[in-house]
Design a protein around this motif. Structure first.
Motif, PDB file in Angstrom:
ATOM      1  N   SER B  74      -0.230  -2.691  25.143  1.00 42.01           N
ATOM      2  CA  SER B  74      -0.657  -3.857  24.380  1.00 42.01           C
ATOM      3  C   SER B  74       0.571  -4.713  24.098  1.00 42.01           C
TER       4      SER B  74
ATOM      5  N   ASP C 160       2.718   7.573  20.442  1.00 37.88           N
ATOM      6  CA  ASP C 160       1.535   6.903  21.011  1.00 37.88           C
ATOM      7  C   ASP C 160       1.624   5.398  20.827  1.00 37.88           C
ATOM      8  N   SER C 163       4.795   3.736  22.616  1.00 34.81           N
ATOM      9  CA  SER C 163       4.731   3.460  24.051  1.00 34.81           C
ATOM     10  C   SER C 163       3.637   2.462  24.393  1.00 34.81           C
ATOM     11  N   SER C 164       2.643   2.301  23.525  1.00 34.29           N
ATOM     12  CA  SER C 164       1.662   1.247  23.764  1.00 34.29           C
ATOM     13  C   SER C 164       2.297  -0.138  23.633  1.00 34.29           C
ATOM     14  N   HIS C 165       3.316  -0.216  22.784  1.00 36.91           N
ATOM     15  CA  HIS C 165       3.916  -1.524  22.496  1.00 36.91           C
ATOM     16  C   HIS C 165       5.356  -1.646  22.992  1.00 36.91           C
ATOM     17  N   ASN C 166       5.838  -0.637  23.736  1.00 32.12           N
ATOM     18  CA  ASN C 166       7.225  -0.664  24.208  1.00 32.12           C
ATOM     19  C   ASN C 166       8.217  -0.907  23.066  1.00 32.12           C
ATOM     20  N   ARG C 167       8.057  -0.122  22.019  1.00 32.99           N
ATOM     21  CA  ARG C 167       8.891  -0.331  20.839  1.00 32.99           C
ATOM     22  C   ARG C 167       9.912   0.777  20.646  1.00 32.99           C
ATOM     23  N   PHE C 169      11.452   3.147  17.659  1.00 34.98           N
ATOM     24  CA  PHE C 169      11.199   3.621  16.303  1.00 34.98           C
ATOM     25  C   PHE C 169      12.385   4.416  15.769  1.00 34.98           C
ATOM     26  N   GLY C 190      11.200  14.859  21.821  1.00 32.63           N
ATOM     27  CA  GLY C 190      11.724  14.068  22.933  1.00 32.63           C
ATOM     28  C   GLY C 190      12.434  12.808  22.475  1.00 32.63           C
ATOM     29  N   SER C 216      17.374   2.802  32.042  1.00 32.81           N
ATOM     30  CA  SER C 216      16.851   3.911  32.844  1.00 32.81           C
ATOM     31  C   SER C 216      15.342   3.795  33.044  1.00 32.81           C
ATOM     32  N   GLY C 217      14.743   2.772  32.463  1.00 36.79           N
ATOM     33  CA  GLY C 217      13.333   2.554  32.702  1.00 36.79           C
ATOM     34  C   GLY C 217      12.413   3.086  31.611  1.00 36.79           C
ATOM     35  N   LYS C 218      12.987   3.581  30.531  1.00 38.75           N
ATOM     36  CA  LYS C 218      12.139   4.031  29.425  1.00 38.75           C
ATOM     37  C   LYS C 218      11.553   2.824  28.727  1.00 38.75           C
ATOM     38  N   SER C 219      10.259   2.876  28.467  1.00 43.28           N
ATOM     39  CA  SER C 219       9.649   1.707  27.864  1.00 43.28           C
ATOM     40  C   SER C 219       9.674   1.793  26.341  1.00 43.28           C
ATOM     41  N   MET C 326      18.402  16.167  27.646  1.00 45.47           N
ATOM     42  CA  MET C 326      16.966  15.870  27.634  1.00 45.47           C
ATOM     43  C   MET C 326      16.676  14.378  27.614  1.00 45.47           C
ATOM     44  N   THR C 328      18.128  12.181  29.308  1.00 48.29           N
ATOM     45  CA  THR C 328      18.519  11.577  30.595  1.00 48.29           C
ATOM     46  C   THR C 328      17.435  10.621  31.083  1.00 48.29           C
TER      47      THR C 328
ATOM     48  N   ARG D  25      10.079  19.512  32.516  1.00 52.79           N
ATOM     49  CA  ARG D  25      10.849  18.324  32.117  1.00 52.79           C
ATOM     50  C   ARG D  25      12.328  18.654  31.967  1.00 52.79           C
TER      51      ARG D  25
END
Lengths: 328, 328, 328, 328
Positions: B74, C160, C163-167, C169, C190, C216-219, C326, C328, D25
């Motif tokens: 979203s 949850d 990752s829905s909002h690429n934020r 925290f 994680g 690294s592509g983590k959203s 972890m 990485t 993982r």
């Protein structure tokens, strides 16, 4: 003019369900709020016969809103089915000054209450407490929503291992006469097929559905089965039948059992219990008797106990179609 | 005669809520069931503008019915508020062959959908997804029931430590404009007092209530406060105020925050999502547009998007009275 | 030869933690098993001063093994820091026939017990109860394992919506002086980065790490921060700092707070409580005093209270490296 | 000098358990951290034979640390028991450039790995993944802690209904050859009696214990029974036996079944998985082979696979005594 209620007795009867304690708390505190006394009756009608009573004030029900089970305990009473038993029970209530009764339970408990009322003209109000949701006059019985979450949580766990091993699971859930739990928890858990007492799916259709499921690329499958399904085989016989006919399937069985009756009630059940308890006591104060309180179409309503007992809580057949579509 | 729908686009927009994935799954599978294609649009309207699409078949939504969040993600889109942005979005949909849209979100998302429809005569159907339950036309929004359970579970934990130390806790829950979460979770958690945006309890009444609670023998107390309560102080100021006026109280504050938006959806939310997804897609097939699907009075119904946006989802004032009685 | 113990007093002191009730139950039942009487002392040392005692038999502790909090309640006692306070407390114990004490709590509670012992030669045994795991002489304090699960469960929910909002925290967890919770729950959840009191990561490294994570592509990202981290900014200041330096990040803050102290104890904590309670009582019977029972290297052992108080429960630095790998 | 490892293969084999995904993982990310390639092998040894491989980078294992089951799936492989099968598997690994193997599983999986190593001199490292905790060389196998919490959570629910109805429940838990789950979950759930494969309690002692329990005033009782208990009757026969001999008891049976294998792993299992994965990969890099990584006496250690297979993971007999005392 109705006689003034001065002391209410409250009991839980039949199979216990999450939210019964919240309902007891609501009855006790609503009494206190209206300056009415309240006694708890232990072990249902049997405790009424034995005079197993306890005075209850608002502090007697501290910290129980979130507890499963019933602090008043529940029991079957053969003696209450006899006029002598009921006579003893009535004598005890009169002696204790109780002049109205709130019965938290299911069909059988309401029938007992109705007979008791007819014999002694004693005001009785029912609160539907059972996980099966099989009572006419309410869209939700106390404990049903919690049981659905318990079942879905268990099947989520089973799904983990089912999909790790590409297996088929038959999960038996409660519901001897009613498919509410199976149907709703089945949709909630993403079951590929759901077997309920209200509908004879037929063994052929089951086999067909499982074959389609495999063909559609699903690696694992869950079939949710109500205890009292119409298909005429128990869950272990069903496993044998499916394995004999669909040898590509490795079937496992899980019978969820009594844990479905326990656990901390969901918020929905706690709020429902609170609302129904208020309505039950205030209806007695208004001079009403022989009703069950319930929630229907988003409103707290009264249904004559007689109707609640005789009526049938139908499943929503639209959900069968939803289940069908969801297992595409 | 309505034009035949061949390809539906589905997106999630605004704050995410548990059950959105179950709704996406339902939309995708209902399309498949009716032999309609389906594409997922990532990051709400922004992904529509950027053409961030993905073909979705029934197997694309395996194992998400129980997942919080939204696999389609979203985002807010400033660009979609401009005619140019919406033009780009429409071009992308046309290019992709999409001829109808399902928007899962709240008021703001529906407003976007309505404008889009008015400009391009593009069929739009809304599914109410927000934990706040603040949308007119449905008694339950997706994620609301789950959020209530999350809040109640947190407060149960806080109650453990509150009663071990005889403390007063102020627990802030979500709800900037709507008190549904505070009111229902407050009753469910057995809160002594509940502060909501819809009702100005007043500081005096709060102090009074806390004093009575102490006097009645309660050793610990929980006050549940919606973010947007009417009392005009934030939760930390409120703590200072109460400690200044009731020095016998040792107040702690807990702000539950974003965890309320996450978690595996409850069975109720999963079933609701499944039902609403079916209805949304089938309504599009029937040629309907500009409606929101919802559940009211136990039935899945349609409400014109315009009403859903303008209307107000009132709290049930009877619950304020129930809360009052329960804190006796 | 040690004097024979005939009656044991048990109390909980300091911050409560899940498993304290299971430990009380274990102390009470171990006494009964060895035909020793047992009294519960309410509200820690303060109740000892006030003579707030209750006889406890095996049935007094039914159905508490799974309850959070402490049925004996906990409190701070300023009076117990004075010789007069302790004298009163001792008089009360003598009057009640109590001849040994089990103290369930943390450092501060043990210090009180040690002083009490030194003044009155009164046998004292400690059980480490705190979620912080910051006590020397045991690899696990009561409540720590439960708190880890609570934290991880909350962060799963936050993930949850993150990752829905690429934020990004920032999640603050308990641990003013010890990073055990942050480090272990951070790895469990994680987290991309973990800030603890024992280690000054430095602001540059944090920024660097967040940038790498994005690259690294983590959203979405979670940073877990102990209350008492070394970085010298509170969690809200940290948010401002990061947003000022990494404008690509949309940061949200969540302070988990007191719910970390509550909840039904994990199986691990219940078994640990049971084992430690047995060892504490049986050590008193054997004539031992001034020890803390603990679990180290898979064995229940005794550590002199003095060491337990002075020693430091170091974090396992290898876990910092594991966390690094972890993410990485 | 050991050959340089350039590409590690990882597989899960045997019954799945919570934490396997967290271990996958960890293996994948530890490889990435050390600039080693990694491939995932689907469905255990069977996938090795079929060349069912997938390249895995650090982003391939996003958001699985908290998921039950195994994304690599698991399967039994009859073919791998033949030299021809293993030859095919080896050919596939060589072709894919894999030069070391991490096997996540139990005894049987380790035996397969050991034979494979002996035939092809192929480096193999084992990670103990099974809920049964029945592997020598580690105090905790992956998934065991989670399974304990699942079991205890179920029995807490059963306890609610047991005590509402004053009933006796027989709860069967997993453990065909090992009593770890039954013994620890039994203590954690407050079971009155625990039956395990390692100890023949005897039927007389069981009856005696149940009678004493009743006499001591307990209204409800739970007996936890491992699948493979020594008493020589299955749980339903046991129910009949007890009801025949102790007619005062109303016995119910609950078989918890496969849900014990699923669910989101506990924090303990996630941290353990992370640590063991790091150690497994780094040991391969150091040129080690034929070891199992494990946690013993609070340290991550290596045990020769041969020992891990032949050794027996004894139950802690002290816990039998603790259980005995707790049921006072």
């Amino acid at each position: 003019m109705p006689k003034t209620i001065k002391k209410v007795g409250v009991l839980t009867s039949g199979g216990d369900s999450p939210g019964m304690n919240a309902a007891i708390r609501s009855v006790v505190r609503t009494c206190a709020y209206h300056n009415i006394e309240c006694i708890g009756i232990y072990r249902g009608y049997q405790g009424m016969i034995e005079g197993d009573f306890k005075e209850m004030g608002p502090r007697s029900v501290n910290n129980i809103v979130n507890k499963g089970g019933t602090i008043l305990k529940s029991a079957r009473s053969v003696e209450f089915r006899t006029p002598e038993g009921r006579k003893k029970a009535h004598d005890n209530l009169v002696k204790a000054g109780v002049d109205a009764l709130v019965v938290i339970g299911g069909d059988g408990s309401f029938t007992g209450g109705l007979i008791f009322n007819s014999e002694f003209d004693f005001p009785v109000m029912g609160i539907p407490g059972t996980i099966d949701n099989d009572i006419y006059g309410t869209s939700f019985t106390l404990g049903y929503d919690t049981a659905l979450n318990t079942v879905v949580d268990c099947i989520d766990k089973i799904r983990d291992t089912a999909s790790s091993h590409n297996r088929l699971f038959f999960v038996e859930v409660m519901g001897r006469d009613a498919g509410h739990i199976a149907l709703n928890a089945g949709i909630g858990a993403g079951a590929e097929e759901i077997l309920i007492p209200e509908e004879d799916l037929g063994l052929d259709r089951l086999l067909d559905s499982l074959q389609k499921s495999k063909a559609s690329g699903k690696s694992s499958s869950i079939v949710v089965i109500a205890e009292g399904d119409k298909i005429g085989k128990n869950v272990f016989e069903l496993k044998d039948y499916v394995e004999a006919n669909l040898p590509e399937y490795d079937v496992r069985v899980s019978v969820l059992g009594h844990m479905q009756r326990g656990g901390s009630p969901s918020c929905f059940d706690r709020v429902l219990a609170s609302r129904l308890g208020v309505k039950a006591v205030e209806s007695l104060i208004e001079g009403k008797s022989n009703y069950m309180v319930g929630l229907r179409e988003d409103k707290v309503i009264l249904t004559p106990l007689e109707q609640a007992i005789k009526g049938k809580s139908e499943i929503d057949r639209e959900l069968l179609r939803v289940s069908d579509i969801m297992s595409t």
